[in-house]
Design a protein around this motif. Structure first.
Motif, PDB file in Angstrom:
ATOM      1  N   VAL A   1      -2.629 -13.954   0.491  1.00 20.31           N
ATOM      2  CA  VAL A   1      -1.654 -14.779   1.209  1.00 20.31           C
ATOM      3  C   VAL A   1      -2.223 -15.210   2.563  1.00 20.31           C
TER       4      VAL A   1
ATOM      5  N   PRO B   1      12.463  -5.432   4.085  1.00 19.68           N
ATOM      6  CA  PRO B   1      11.659  -4.818   3.019  1.00 19.68           C
ATOM      7  C   PRO B   1      10.766  -5.806   2.274  1.00 19.68           C
ATOM      8  N   LEU B   2      10.935  -7.099   2.522  1.00 16.96           N
ATOM      9  CA  LEU B   2      10.240  -8.105   1.702  1.00 16.96           C
ATOM     10  C   LEU B   2       8.732  -7.907   1.592  1.00 16.96           C
ATOM     11  N   PRO B   3       8.014  -7.702   2.721  1.00 20.66           N
ATOM     12  CA  PRO B   3       6.546  -7.642   2.608  1.00 20.66           C
ATOM     13  C   PRO B   3       6.016  -6.479   1.785  1.00 20.66           C
ATOM     14  N   GLU B   4       6.899  -5.558   1.397  1.00 24.09           N
ATOM     15  CA  GLU B   4       6.444  -4.456   0.551  1.00 24.09           C
ATOM     16  C   GLU B   4       7.015  -4.550  -0.855  1.00 24.09           C
ATOM     17  N   LEU B   5       7.814  -5.553  -1.102  1.00 24.71           N
ATOM     18  CA  LEU B   5       8.352  -5.733  -2.455  1.00 24.71           C
ATOM     19  C   LEU B   5       7.309  -6.461  -3.304  1.00 24.71           C
ATOM     20  N   ILE B   6       6.977  -5.858  -4.423  1.00 25.76           N
ATOM     21  CA  ILE B   6       5.934  -6.420  -5.280  1.00 25.76           C
ATOM     22  C   ILE B   6       6.241  -7.880  -5.640  1.00 25.76           C
ATOM     23  N   GLY B   7       7.463  -8.160  -6.019  1.00 23.97           N
ATOM     24  CA  GLY B   7       7.797  -9.518  -6.445  1.00 23.97           C
ATOM     25  C   GLY B   7       7.631 -10.542  -5.333  1.00 23.97           C
ATOM     26  N   TYR B   8       8.034 -10.166  -4.134  1.00 24.19           N
ATOM     27  CA  TYR B   8       7.913 -11.094  -2.998  1.00 24.19           C
ATOM     28  C   TYR B   8       6.453 -11.407  -2.693  1.00 24.19           C
ATOM     29  N   VAL B   9       5.638 -10.378  -2.593  1.00 28.07           N
ATOM     30  CA  VAL B   9       4.232 -10.574  -2.239  1.00 28.07           C
ATOM     31  C   VAL B   9       3.482 -11.284  -3.376  1.00 28.07           C
TER      32      VAL B   9
ATOM     33  N   VAL C   1       7.510 -10.026 -13.350  1.00 27.57           N
ATOM     34  CA  VAL C   1       8.357  -9.403 -12.323  1.00 27.57           C
ATOM     35  C   VAL C   1       9.651 -10.202 -12.155  1.00 27.57           C
ATOM     36  N   PHE C   2       9.526 -11.514 -12.123  1.00 29.44           N
ATOM     37  CA  PHE C   2      10.728 -12.341 -11.951  1.00 29.44           C
ATOM     38  C   PHE C   2      11.670 -12.210 -13.152  1.00 29.44           C
TER      39      PHE C   2
ATOM     40  N   VAL D   1      -0.150  -4.466  -2.973  1.00 29.88           N
ATOM     41  CA  VAL D   1       0.439  -5.225  -1.873  1.00 29.88           C
ATOM     42  C   VAL D   1      -0.629  -5.597  -0.841  1.00 29.88           C
TER      43      VAL D   1
ATOM     44  N   LEU E   1      -2.786  -8.426  -2.361  1.00 29.79           N
ATOM     45  CA  LEU E   1      -2.039  -9.689  -2.412  1.00 29.79           C
ATOM     46  C   LEU E   1      -1.848 -10.266  -1.015  1.00 29.79           C
TER      47      LEU E   1
ATOM     48  N   ARG F   1       0.854   0.453  -6.095  1.00 30.39           N
ATOM     49  CA  ARG F   1       1.694  -0.520  -5.395  1.00 30.39           C
ATOM     50  C   ARG F   1       1.120  -0.813  -4.006  1.00 30.39           C
TER      51      ARG F   1
ATOM     52  N   HIS G   1      15.076  -2.292  -9.379  1.00 30.67           N
ATOM     53  CA  HIS G   1      14.086  -3.276  -9.841  1.00 30.67           C
ATOM     54  C   HIS G   1      12.694  -2.880  -9.359  1.00 30.67           C
ATOM     55  N   GLU G   2      12.602  -2.558  -8.071  1.00 30.24           N
ATOM     56  CA  GLU G   2      11.301  -2.212  -7.504  1.00 30.24           C
ATOM     57  C   GLU G   2      10.738  -0.944  -8.146  1.00 30.24           C
TER      58      GLU G   2
END
Lengths: 168, 168
Positions: free
Chosen positions: B143, A11-19, B27-28, B136, B139, B132, B119-120
């Motif tokens: 990247v 799920p990482l690439p769609e998690l706002i915090g990760y991206v 977010v963090f 994504v 962003l 969102r 969280h998400e």
């Protein structure tokens, strides 16, 4: 043998915090490279910008405007003062210091103008001018932490980043 | 006397890097609060996610997939191993280690699923579902650091990324 393998990021690439974090690191990497000749980090650039445009603010005001913890801010300012870029002067109420750029600091900021402009152009090249506006509006919505209707009305939201708004 | 003063942030609120950083910290902050009971930081969550979904990867593969410097990654993994959440096993080529979750690590990841989901949801509430998707995609464009036309090809949010839409 170097095994080639497709890695499942789940799920990482769609998690706002990760991206967000990946993008922030990418942008800062470009910033670091561009500003290395001046030995200026992003947070220092922000502090110098605020002091330049608002001479005489207190340490607390600048720290709050940028969402920097007071203890971290004192250390940052010590360094800027040691490098003769900014200075503390006794404020009128005698209990705090008012912040000003030195002549060196002001001269540095003039030299940095084209550097930040070129950096920003490289970032905009990744998303386009319209993309930049939408990106800033969306990110501002997150900083403000308000429901989207409040942030998406005009597509641009620089005003929504009022000092202190992210603090609450 | 606490002087109320409107602070001029100058160009900062429109600089991608500045707004990105503020948003990432916001977010963090939410992530830290939500994951504090489990003592899990964002980067640890990412590492555990990759190991969970790709058992047997080498340290280098996981570090590269997440853009984490190898030296930092070794320290992170030491900590996860000490806490019995992940483990290194000798890889087939004997020169590297393959990574696996322990039973405790797998159990923790199951407990974290609803936490990351909540969280998400809070983050999505700031920008909306469509917001969102667009965020994504934008962003991801940063990247990848490619000119936008090239980035749009593999974007995740088809509606926002139609050729000929506002993107181009």
């Amino acid at each position: 043998m170097n095994e080639r393998r497709t890695i499942d990021l789940g799920p990482l690439p769609e998690l706002i915090g990760y991206v967000l974090r990946r993008a922030q690191l990418a942008v800062f990497q470009d910033f670091f490279a561009a500003f290395a000749p001046f030995d200026i980090r992003p947070a220092q650039f922000s502090v110098l910008t605020i002091i330049e445009r608002n001479p005489g603010l207190t340490q607390t005001q600048v720290a709050e405007a940028l969402g920097i913890k007071r203890t971290n801010f004192v250390g940052m300012l010590d360094e800027l003062e040691k490098r003769s870029l900014a200075e503390r002067r006794q404020a009128r109420d005698k209990r705090s210091y008012a912040l000003y750029l030195t002549a060196d600091g002001a001269a540095l900021m003039r030299r940095l103008k084209p550097v930040i402009k070129a950096h920003e152009s490289r970032m905009i090249a990744c998303v386009g001018e319209d993309g930049r506006d939408r990106l800033v509006a969306l990110l501002t919505g997150i900083v403000d932490g308000k429901p989207r209707r409040a942030t998406l009305k005009n597509g641009k939201a620089p005003r929504a980043l009022r000092p202190g708004s992210a603090e609450t």
